[in-house]
Design a protein around this motif. Structure first.
Motif, PDB file in Angstrom:
ATOM      1  N   GLU A   9       0.893  -1.064  -0.100  1.00 51.37           N
ATOM      2  CA  GLU A   9       0.054  -0.023   0.073  1.00 51.37           C
ATOM      3  C   GLU A   9       0.946   1.418   0.084  1.00 51.37           C
ATOM      4  O   GLU A   9       0.225   2.335  -0.598  1.00 51.37           O
ATOM      5  CB  GLU A   9      -0.976  -0.032   1.113  1.00 51.37           C
ATOM      6  N   THR A  10       2.026   1.319   0.369  1.00 52.22           N
ATOM      7  CA  THR A  10       2.936   2.627   0.703  1.00 52.22           C
ATOM      8  C   THR A  10       3.687   2.666  -0.592  1.00 52.22           C
ATOM      9  O   THR A  10       4.372   3.685  -1.015  1.00 52.22           O
ATOM     10  CB  THR A  10       3.711   2.268   1.501  1.00 52.22           C
ATOM     11  N   LEU A  11       3.747   1.648  -1.515  1.00 51.69           N
ATOM     12  CA  LEU A  11       4.491   1.638  -2.950  1.00 51.69           C
ATOM     13  C   LEU A  11       3.709   2.328  -3.788  1.00 51.69           C
ATOM     14  O   LEU A  11       2.563   2.379  -4.018  1.00 51.69           O
ATOM     15  CB  LEU A  11       5.207   0.518  -3.324  1.00 51.69           C
ATOM     16  N   PRO A  12       4.317   3.247  -4.844  1.00 48.99           N
ATOM     17  CA  PRO A  12       3.627   4.002  -5.766  1.00 48.99           C
ATOM     18  C   PRO A  12       3.281   3.038  -7.021  1.00 48.99           C
ATOM     19  O   PRO A  12       2.738   3.625  -8.134  1.00 48.99           O
ATOM     20  CB  PRO A  12       4.825   4.956  -6.506  1.00 48.99           C
ATOM     21  N   VAL A  13       3.242   1.772  -6.865  1.00 46.08           N
ATOM     22  CA  VAL A  13       2.965   0.773  -8.073  1.00 46.08           C
ATOM     23  C   VAL A  13       2.051   0.025  -7.668  1.00 46.08           C
ATOM     24  O   VAL A  13       1.867  -0.471  -6.482  1.00 46.08           O
ATOM     25  CB  VAL A  13       4.312   0.231  -8.504  1.00 46.08           C
ATOM     26  N   LEU A  29       5.772  -6.876 -11.402  1.00 41.17           N
ATOM     27  CA  LEU A  29       5.654  -6.707 -12.762  1.00 41.17           C
ATOM     28  C   LEU A  29       6.615  -5.689 -13.322  1.00 41.17           C
ATOM     29  O   LEU A  29       7.231  -5.445 -14.261  1.00 41.17           O
ATOM     30  CB  LEU A  29       4.251  -6.400 -13.208  1.00 41.17           C
ATOM     31  N   THR A  30       6.477  -4.542 -12.091  1.00 39.93           N
ATOM     32  CA  THR A  30       7.283  -3.289 -12.479  1.00 39.93           C
ATOM     33  C   THR A  30       8.924  -3.846 -12.403  1.00 39.93           C
ATOM     34  O   THR A  30       9.666  -3.176 -13.247  1.00 39.93           O
ATOM     35  CB  THR A  30       6.950  -2.144 -11.299  1.00 39.93           C
ATOM     36  N   ASP A  31       9.192  -4.765 -11.716  1.00 41.53           N
ATOM     37  CA  ASP A  31      10.738  -4.917 -11.444  1.00 41.53           C
ATOM     38  C   ASP A  31      10.960  -5.886 -12.858  1.00 41.53           C
ATOM     39  O   ASP A  31      12.059  -5.737 -13.397  1.00 41.53           O
ATOM     40  CB  ASP A  31      10.701  -5.833 -10.083  1.00 41.53           C
ATOM     41  N   ILE A  32       9.983  -6.864 -13.161  1.00 41.30           N
ATOM     42  CA  ILE A  32      10.474  -7.614 -14.283  1.00 41.30           C
ATOM     43  C   ILE A  32      10.569  -6.428 -15.544  1.00 41.30           C
ATOM     44  O   ILE A  32      11.396  -6.608 -16.293  1.00 41.30           O
ATOM     45  CB  ILE A  32       9.226  -8.567 -14.569  1.00 41.30           C
ATOM     46  N   GLU A  62      14.142  -4.050 -19.636  1.00 37.73           N
ATOM     47  CA  GLU A  62      14.818  -2.948 -20.113  1.00 37.73           C
ATOM     48  C   GLU A  62      16.194  -2.803 -20.090  1.00 37.73           C
ATOM     49  O   GLU A  62      16.866  -2.749 -20.702  1.00 37.73           O
ATOM     50  CB  GLU A  62      14.123  -1.682 -19.824  1.00 37.73           C
ATOM     51  N   THR A  63      16.654  -2.998 -18.879  1.00 38.01           N
ATOM     52  CA  THR A  63      17.992  -3.117 -18.655  1.00 38.01           C
ATOM     53  C   THR A  63      18.567  -4.313 -19.428  1.00 38.01           C
ATOM     54  O   THR A  63      19.853  -4.124 -20.041  1.00 38.01           O
ATOM     55  CB  THR A  63      18.464  -3.632 -17.119  1.00 38.01           C
TER      56      THR A  63
END
Length: 57
Positions: A17-21, A26-29, A34-35
């Motif tokens: 709940e405190t994260l902006p995503v 999925l954001t990390d993947i 991209e890297t």
């Protein structure tokens, strides 16, 4: 056997709940992809540069 989806969903909300995503995995993947693409492009550019400098027999 009752499902645990509701409990899982609440637990997931509590953890993130405190994260902006919404979906941090999925954001990390996506970031990792991209890297890897950037690294691959760098390797391809280096190989192409080396091949263009090497005379063909």
């Amino acid at each position: 056997m009752p499902g645990t989806h509701h409990i899982d969903h609440e637990f997931t909300q509590y953890l993130y709940e405190t994260l902006p995503v919404t979906y941090p995995v999925l954001t990390d993947i996506a970031s990792l992809v991209e890297t890897l693409r950037t690294a691959q492009q760098g390797v391809e550019r280096t190989l192409n540069a080396r091949n263009s400098r090497t005379p063909n027999p």
